[in-house]
Design a protein around this motif. Structure first.
Motif, short mmCIF file in Angstrom:
data_model
loop_
_atom_site.label_atom_id
_atom_site.label_comp_id
_atom_site.label_asym_id
_atom_site.label_seq_id
_atom_site.Cartn_x
_atom_site.Cartn_y
_atom_site.Cartn_z
N ARG A 43 2.71 0.45 -8.47
CA ARG A 43 1.71 1.57 -8.33
C ARG A 43 0.90 1.48 -6.96
O ARG A 43 -0.48 1.33 -6.91
CB ARG A 43 0.69 1.34 -9.56
CG ARG A 43 1.25 1.30 -11.06
CD ARG A 43 1.72 2.84 -11.42
NE ARG A 43 2.46 2.76 -12.65
CZ ARG A 43 1.93 3.10 -13.72
NH1 ARG A 43 0.72 3.76 -13.68
NH2 ARG A 43 2.55 3.22 -14.93
N PRO A 44 1.69 1.61 -5.82
CA PRO A 44 1.18 1.54 -4.61
C PRO A 44 0.14 2.63 -4.36
O PRO A 44 0.41 3.85 -5.22
CB PRO A 44 2.12 1.71 -3.73
CG PRO A 44 3.35 2.26 -4.51
CD PRO A 44 3.13 1.73 -5.78
N GLY A 45 -0.68 3.07 -3.43
CA GLY A 45 -1.57 4.03 -3.30
C GLY A 45 -0.60 5.31 -3.00
O GLY A 45 -1.38 6.45 -3.27
N ALA A 46 0.35 5.25 -2.32
CA ALA A 46 0.98 6.25 -1.80
C ALA A 46 2.73 5.86 -1.67
O ALA A 46 2.97 4.62 -1.40
CB ALA A 46 0.72 6.78 -0.51
N ALA A 47 3.50 7.03 -1.41
CA ALA A 47 4.84 6.84 -1.17
C ALA A 47 5.31 7.97 -0.12
O ALA A 47 4.96 9.02 -0.37
CB ALA A 47 5.86 6.63 -2.41
N LEU A 48 6.38 7.79 0.61
CA LEU A 48 6.74 8.65 1.36
C LEU A 48 8.48 8.68 1.29
O LEU A 48 8.90 7.51 1.31
CB LEU A 48 6.49 8.36 2.87
CG LEU A 48 4.98 8.52 3.13
CD1 LEU A 48 4.77 7.80 4.56
CD2 LEU A 48 4.37 9.95 3.18
N TYR A 70 1.11 10.35 -9.93
CA TYR A 70 1.30 10.57 -8.56
C TYR A 70 1.43 12.08 -8.53
O TYR A 70 2.05 12.71 -9.45
CB TYR A 70 2.66 10.02 -7.99
CG TYR A 70 2.34 8.50 -7.75
CD1 TYR A 70 1.89 8.07 -6.66
CD2 TYR A 70 2.57 7.69 -8.80
CE1 TYR A 70 1.66 6.63 -6.21
CE2 TYR A 70 2.74 6.21 -8.62
CZ TYR A 70 2.39 5.82 -7.36
OH TYR A 70 1.82 4.35 -7.29
N GLN A 71 0.85 12.77 -7.37
CA GLN A 71 0.98 14.07 -7.11
C GLN A 71 1.98 14.08 -5.98
O GLN A 71 2.16 13.29 -5.34
CB GLN A 71 -0.47 14.68 -6.37
CG GLN A 71 -1.53 14.72 -7.31
CD GLN A 71 -1.48 15.71 -8.12
OE1 GLN A 71 -0.56 16.54 -8.17
NE2 GLN A 71 -2.09 15.82 -9.29
N VAL A 72 2.82 15.07 -6.19
CA VAL A 72 4.12 15.29 -5.21
C VAL A 72 3.75 16.69 -4.49
O VAL A 72 3.76 17.47 -4.70
CB VAL A 72 5.23 15.38 -6.02
CG1 VAL A 72 6.51 15.77 -5.12
CG2 VAL A 72 5.71 14.36 -6.93
N THR A 75 1.10 10.91 -3.71
CA THR A 75 -0.25 9.91 -3.59
C THR A 75 -0.91 10.20 -5.03
O THR A 75 -0.71 10.87 -5.77
CB THR A 75 -1.34 10.83 -2.67
OG1 THR A 75 -1.08 12.24 -3.12
CG2 THR A 75 -0.56 10.61 -1.25
N ARG A 76 -1.77 9.08 -5.16
CA ARG A 76 -2.75 9.10 -6.49
C ARG A 76 -3.91 9.82 -6.36
O ARG A 76 -5.04 9.08 -6.23
CB ARG A 76 -2.71 7.52 -7.00
CG ARG A 76 -1.60 6.90 -6.89
CD ARG A 76 -1.74 5.21 -7.36
NE ARG A 76 -2.36 5.00 -8.46
CZ ARG A 76 -1.72 5.05 -9.80
NH1 ARG A 76 -0.47 5.30 -9.89
NH2 ARG A 76 -2.53 4.76 -10.79
N SER A 77 -3.64 11.11 -6.24
CA SER A 77 -4.84 11.87 -5.80
C SER A 77 -4.78 13.09 -6.90
O SER A 77 -3.85 13.21 -7.72
CB SER A 77 -4.77 12.53 -4.61
OG SER A 77 -3.53 13.14 -4.25
N ASP A 130 0.74 -1.45 -0.07
CA ASP A 130 0.03 -0.07 -0.09
C ASP A 130 1.00 1.41 0.08
O ASP A 130 0.37 2.22 -0.82
CB ASP A 130 -1.01 0.28 1.19
CG ASP A 130 -1.68 -1.11 1.35
OD1 ASP A 130 -2.54 -1.31 0.14
OD2 ASP A 130 -2.06 -1.90 2.41
N ILE A 131 1.90 1.23 0.71
CA ILE A 131 2.89 2.49 0.91
C ILE A 131 4.45 2.03 0.59
O ILE A 131 4.73 1.03 1.11
CB ILE A 131 2.61 2.87 2.27
CG1 ILE A 131 1.26 3.11 2.64
CG2 ILE A 131 3.70 4.16 2.44
CD1 ILE A 131 1.35 3.76 4.20
N LEU A 132 4.87 2.69 -0.20
CA LEU A 132 6.33 2.64 -0.46
C LEU A 132 7.08 3.69 0.36
O LEU A 132 6.70 4.85 0.51
CB LEU A 132 6.82 2.89 -1.92
CG LEU A 132 8.18 2.86 -2.35
CD1 LEU A 132 8.25 2.37 -3.94
CD2 LEU A 132 8.87 4.26 -2.34
N LEU A 133 7.95 3.00 0.98
CA LEU A 133 8.89 3.98 2.10
C LEU A 133 10.28 4.01 1.53
O LEU A 133 10.74 3.05 1.18
CB LEU A 133 8.77 3.59 3.49
CG LEU A 133 7.37 3.17 4.18
CD1 LEU A 133 7.42 2.58 5.39
CD2 LEU A 133 6.89 4.68 4.49
N ALA A 134 10.93 5.22 1.33
CA ALA A 134 12.11 5.25 0.76
C ALA A 134 12.99 6.38 1.28
O ALA A 134 12.64 7.66 1.66
CB ALA A 134 12.23 5.31 -0.68
#
Length: 307
Positions: free
Chosen positions: A107-112, A137-139, A163-165, A65-69
């Motif tokens: 294509r996860p829902g979000a990344a941080l 994705y929006q940044v 986020t895919r928003s 669901d979330i990519l952390l990097a």
């Protein structure tokens, strides 16, 4: 349960914060075997891989669901130099493209994505943002002092919320009361040495003298550097940024010692039971590169609350 993967996982600041936020970290990667060893020790239920993520096989990574990097920051940091043409730094900057590759496949829902604020000054940052945007994705950039999130350390970092928003998602992050360095410093422990000894640098002696004038017989100070390096530092405020090298010294009367590895981890908000190498140097290196777990937790919680 919400799931995540952790790229450039290091000692596990993002993973530890995610776990505290109720997120299951399925997979973690780092190119350095020592970091993978200790991340695995602290997160035994997570799948681990030791790999240069430029060569990652993303089809072998579990959906999440979330990519952390936290891509390598040394090529961006003012402290380490940013000149183009330095092969080591140019290579470190390129690690950010692994985030794009992972997003493209899963294509996860979000990344941080966490880095130093200078990351946005990178010549290829506009191209990197364009690539992320092309994937849908929006940044939303957030520049945060981790002390405002409850970490007992002033550590200003860039957190990019992807986020895919329809519009960039600015998180609602409540400012916490600052936690003082005194909360984790232990003046009764450690190996102390006389301040006045042969070979002690004049600049160090001047810092000690100035610190005594301001704070009395017990205080902390940078062993090198600018800012509070000339005056010492009030223990009733958060400590300054923890780096990969020994920077902070404790003064007690006529003695001094460097910050211990356990104190550095506490300053980074790692739990007291965090497993780590016996080597002070290795622990300091991993601590200085880490995302403070509490900061990661707060950001992840704010992301999930906004979803």
């Amino acid at each position: 349960m919400t799931t995540a993967i952790d790229l450039f996982a290091g000692l596990g600041g993002w993973s530890t914060g995610a776990r505290a936020a109720g997120v299951e970290v399925l997979w973690a990667a780092n190119h350095w075997p020592v970091a993978v060893e200790w991340h695995a020790a602290n997160h035994p239920d997570t799948q681990h891989i030791c790999q240069d993520l430029h060569q990652a096989r993303w089809e072998q990574v579990p959906a999440h669901d979330i990519l952390l990097a936290s891509p390598c920051c040394q090529g961006h940091s003012k402290a380490r130099g940013q000149a183009n043409g330095n092969p080591q730094h140019d290579s470190s900057r390129s690690t950010a493209w692994a985030v794009v590759s992972a997003l493209e496949f899963h294509r996860p829902g979000a990344a941080l994505v966490e880095n130093v604020p200078e990351f946005s000054d990178w010549a290829l940052y506009p191209a990197w943002v364009a690539a992320v945007t092309a994937l849908g994705y929006q940044v939303a950039p957030h520049i945060l002092d981790c002390a405002d999130l409850g970490v007992p350390q002033h550590r200003v970092r860039l957190f990019l919320v992807l986020t895919r928003s329809k519009a960039p998602l600015m998180l609602e992050l409540h400012r916490r009361q600052h936690v003082p360095a005194a909360s984790f410093l232990d003046f009764s422990a450690g190996k102390w040495s006389p301040i006045d000894r042969p070979g002690r640098a004049l600049a160090t002696l001047n810092r000690v003298r100035n610190g005594r004038d301001r704070f009395g017989d017990q205080f902390i100070m940078p062993y090198y550097g600018k800012g509070s390096g000339l005056t010492g530092r009030d223990m009733n405020r958060p400590i300054g940024t923890i780096t990969t090298l020994d920077r902070w010294a404790l003064v007690r009367g006529d003695e001094m010692r460097m910050l211990s590895a356990s104190e550095a981890l506490a300053a980074q908000s790692f739990p007291a039971d965090t497993l780590r190498p016996k080597s002070h140097k290795l622990t300091m290196h991993m601590a200085g590169n880490a995302v403070p777990p509490l900061a990661g937790q707060r950001v992840i919680e704010a992301l999930m609350a906004a979803a």
